[in-house]
Design a protein around this motif. Sequence first.
Motif, mmCIF file in Angstrom:
data_model
loop_
_atom_site.group_PDB
_atom_site.id
_atom_site.type_symbol
_atom_site.label_atom_id
_atom_site.label_comp_id
_atom_site.label_asym_id
_atom_site.label_seq_id
_atom_site.Cartn_x
_atom_site.Cartn_y
_atom_site.Cartn_z
ATOM 1 N N ASP A 110 0.822 -1.206 0.000
ATOM 2 C CA ASP A 110 0.000 0.000 0.000
ATOM 3 C C ASP A 110 0.861 1.263 0.000
ATOM 4 N N GLN A 111 1.999 1.227 0.674
ATOM 5 C CA GLN A 111 2.910 2.370 0.643
ATOM 6 C C GLN A 111 3.405 2.630 -0.780
ATOM 7 N N ARG A 113 1.811 1.792 -3.513
ATOM 8 C CA ARG A 113 0.682 2.315 -4.297
ATOM 9 C C ARG A 113 0.578 3.826 -4.147
ATOM 10 N N ARG A 114 0.792 4.331 -2.945
ATOM 11 C CA ARG A 114 0.739 5.781 -2.737
ATOM 12 C C ARG A 114 1.931 6.472 -3.395
ATOM 13 N N LYS A 115 3.103 5.845 -3.283
ATOM 14 C CA LYS A 115 4.311 6.460 -3.827
ATOM 15 C C LYS A 115 4.257 6.563 -5.354
ATOM 16 N N LYS A 117 1.448 6.226 -7.415
ATOM 17 C CA LYS A 117 0.045 6.219 -7.821
ATOM 18 C C LYS A 117 -0.196 6.736 -9.237
ATOM 19 N N LYS A 118 0.690 7.536 -9.763
ATOM 20 C CA LYS A 118 0.515 8.079 -11.110
ATOM 21 C C LYS A 118 1.328 7.334 -12.166
#
Length: 295
Positions: A110-111, A113-115, A117-118
């Motif tokens: 999940d970390q 995915r945030r890092k 995300k684009k």
Amino acid sequence: MLSIYKPRAGDSALYHLTSANRTIVGGRLMEFVQQKVVRMQMIGEEEGDTIFEYTILSQQVDGTALIHEWAMDMEVLQSPLKIVLDENGQLKDVRNLYEIRERWERSYADQLRRKYKKQEGLEELIAATTALLEDKARFVQSLDGFSAWRFFFQDNYKGQKEEVLQPLVLKGYFGQVDLPLTLTAIWKEEYEIGAYHCQLTHKGTLDKPRFDRKQFGRMLKDLTGVFNVSAELDLLMEEEFHYDKHRWLTSGEMYLETKVSDWYLVASAHVLERISEARADELKKNFNVAAEHTA
């Protein structure tokens, strides 16, 4: 052979590892350089096997693609890693894969995915990593290729003075195609009062009868879209490893280049240097990624 002593539990060594890769396909060029400061610590023995803990302390990557930064995140995820070497110094097992998998599932994925995300292709990378962590045999195999890990998986427990031919298969080196090699291994020993040095050198050649040239040719056609490409592979491989009397690596170099004419080339180089605590601290100040479980 002069009496050499295995490391004792608690003994450790610090290393500066540098890896560089260049890939050319047609007019496309991709390259990166990765540097790491790592600690190898001997933590125990079991029935002839030796257990080491590998910890990454800092790292830096200069690259041109998402996969290069992702590789740094994977290094952090896998640290510390408890590896088991058999009596011949070859990789046998990874002891704490379940802990790494739990870390991945609990928060690390999940970390990332945030890092990222684009970034296009993120979910494919996450799915591939999840599948790898769920398949222990494939995870162990992923460490046993032509990477900096190879420095630590040599037969440095039974040095030989004569020249020896050894088979080596780098599985999946060309995606779905293995790279079979024949290594010429030579041990050399030098010792004087209070000092000992051991050197292992390898020269590799392509094992042509075992190389799947047809499948390799199909891979090249898929890469290029050209159907009349040559699949004649040129290869250069050289390795050199230096050890002290406690079987710790003191330095090493590895180089492997595979080439087809002037339009396809994959070259990888790895350099190892044993360093002091002071040098490790100096390198850590200059590197751009701390070895922490954050993303």
